[in-house]
Design a protein around this motif. Sequence first.
Motif, PDB file in Angstrom:
ATOM      1  N   HIS A  37      16.283   4.903 -16.158  1.00 41.48           N
ATOM      2  CA  HIS A  37      16.638   5.221 -14.773  1.00 41.48           C
ATOM      3  C   HIS A  37      17.537   4.159 -14.186  1.00 41.48           C
ATOM      4  CE1 HIS A  37      13.948   8.463 -14.928  1.00 41.48           C
ATOM      5  NE2 HIS A  37      12.853   7.756 -14.923  1.00 41.48           N
ATOM      6  N   PHE A  38      17.309   2.917 -14.594  1.00 42.31           N
ATOM      7  CA  PHE A  38      18.140   1.830 -14.091  1.00 42.31           C
ATOM      8  C   PHE A  38      19.588   2.032 -14.528  1.00 42.31           C
ATOM      9  CE2 PHE A  38      20.121  -2.277 -15.131  1.00 42.31           C
ATOM     10  CZ  PHE A  38      20.356  -2.693 -13.842  1.00 42.31           C
ATOM     11  N   LEU A  68      11.800   3.378 -17.117  1.00 45.78           N
ATOM     12  CA  LEU A  68      12.332   2.508 -16.055  1.00 45.78           C
ATOM     13  C   LEU A  68      13.730   2.020 -16.424  1.00 45.78           C
ATOM     14  CD1 LEU A  68       9.279   0.296 -15.042  1.00 45.78           C
ATOM     15  CD2 LEU A  68      10.378   2.068 -13.707  1.00 45.78           C
ATOM     16  N   VAL A 123      12.013  11.419 -16.675  1.00 42.92           N
ATOM     17  CA  VAL A 123      10.884  11.345 -15.748  1.00 42.92           C
ATOM     18  C   VAL A 123       9.882  12.461 -16.053  1.00 42.92           C
ATOM     19  CG1 VAL A 123      11.781  12.669 -13.776  1.00 42.92           C
ATOM     20  CG2 VAL A 123      10.292  10.759 -13.358  1.00 42.92           C
ATOM     21  N   ILE A 136      22.404  11.993 -14.749  1.00 44.44           N
ATOM     22  CA  ILE A 136      21.304  12.296 -13.817  1.00 44.44           C
ATOM     23  C   ILE A 136      20.328  13.251 -14.482  1.00 44.44           C
ATOM     24  CG2 ILE A 136      20.704  13.477 -11.658  1.00 44.44           C
ATOM     25  CD1 ILE A 136      23.127  12.310 -10.386  1.00 44.44           C
ATOM     26  N   ASP A 193      21.035   4.814 -15.111  1.00 49.54           N
ATOM     27  CA  ASP A 193      21.527   5.885 -14.252  1.00 49.54           C
ATOM     28  C   ASP A 193      21.892   5.340 -12.871  1.00 49.54           C
ATOM     29  OD1 ASP A 193      22.078   8.391 -13.264  1.00 49.54           O
ATOM     30  OD2 ASP A 193      19.993   8.805 -12.751  1.00 49.54           O
ATOM     31  N   LEU A 194      21.023   4.493 -12.354  1.00 45.38           N
ATOM     32  CA  LEU A 194      21.231   3.892 -11.034  1.00 45.38           C
ATOM     33  C   LEU A 194      22.535   3.098 -10.988  1.00 45.38           C
ATOM     34  CD1 LEU A 194      19.584   3.505  -8.368  1.00 45.38           C
ATOM     35  CD2 LEU A 194      18.763   1.388  -9.330  1.00 45.38           C
TER      36      LEU A 194
END
Lengths: 326, 115
Positions: free
Chosen positions: A310-311, A307, A98, A91, A313-314
């Motif tokens: 983050h994906f 992007l 970001v 995270i 991480d998601l």
Amino acid sequence: MEATVNTQTEEENVWGGGNQPLGASYGKMMMWFFIVSDALTFSGFLVAYGFSRYKFIDSWPIADEVFTHFPFLHGVEAPMYYVALMTFILIFSSVTMVLAVDAGHQMKQKKVAWYMLFTIIGGLVFVGSQAWEWATFIRGDYGAVELRSGRILQFVDAQTGKRIALDEFAQPIEDERVVHLERNGVWYQSGEGLPSYTVNEIKAGFMANENVVGRAEKLNEDGEKIMLSREETAERLESAVHVVEGANLVRNEYGNRLFADFFFFITGFHGFHVFSGVVINVIIFFNVILGTYDRRKNYEMVEKVGLYWHFVDLVWVFVFTFFYLV
Amino acid sequence: MAHAHESNTKRIWIVFGILSVVTIVEVILGIIKPESLMASVLGMKILNWIFIILTIVKAYYIAWSFMHLEGERGSFKWSIVLPLLILIPYLAFILLVEGNYIYDVYSESFVSWDF
């Protein structure tokens, strides 16, 4: 005002190219649609895991008993802490990513580079942690016996209910199979790997130690493994065929065979995503340092790899929930 | 997108705070496993429902804030989110019901699977 102007240009050259009906550039849009398809792949895996788990709902291994290790704290039961730490690392690397995108919007080249570097370090730490997690999982710690049915029989202390490792009670018997070493013959010989103890040594150890009982895969109503009596254990041990230590793709000491398969496959596929994310981040990082995007007057490439990052991480957020929490 | 971008740093740190708090709550619940949350609702423990809802909350913040979906045009936003929102629960529903059925067959049939 801006919207009206946009519509007009769109009407003028709908087929002439150069307009953006969805308000996003081609590259960004394709990154998003790749992410959608990848999200469906991952949900396929996780739902398959759920399917197998529902199929064996009353005998699935308990994650809290499997993932109990923390680096440098040997022998301390620390369920979840390590994966929680890994989640934080990922995270946090998402936050630095970001921040890099944000700095890119303001064309601050140095700031972008630093934040990208922190993101890369975070990603590497995460992949390293996952390697450690795998190594611990593969090594195992207590060992178990596999029965003819393919079920796992673990051993516990009859009084306390605590797990007992094989080497605490097994009785070594002389003159059993030995490992083929290279000095005894240079040619390759294939065969089953040799565990530390044989089934007969486990049986002898069980007979000699009155306080050792077995624990089958079945769970009781509170979701705990059911302890067997001495007689039941002896009966089951009759059909023991393998000594299982740690985990591989065929069998594992934790319980259902599918458990280790799904663990390796899903966390492995995710780890592969993190690794490729790090590689792509490094490439973009060098481009930032070389000033490619500064000359281009926009940092959208940073946004696109952002992007993807983050994906990753998601996905981990979901893997964390379904593998370790639920 | 010609307008100047102002810095969103403050919001980023707020979202990081939210994600951290949610993760800490999940870990604490996972370690304590409160007895009161062990009751079953709709075929699953309340605790597991809480985990899943908190996960979706985290996913929302990551996608909306970090991946900046909130700033995209509506048509783009929903062309990404809707397929996932429809297909994933659909697949999960079908396969979990099927898995449950196979469990019933195993446990109620006359064949022993633990010989």
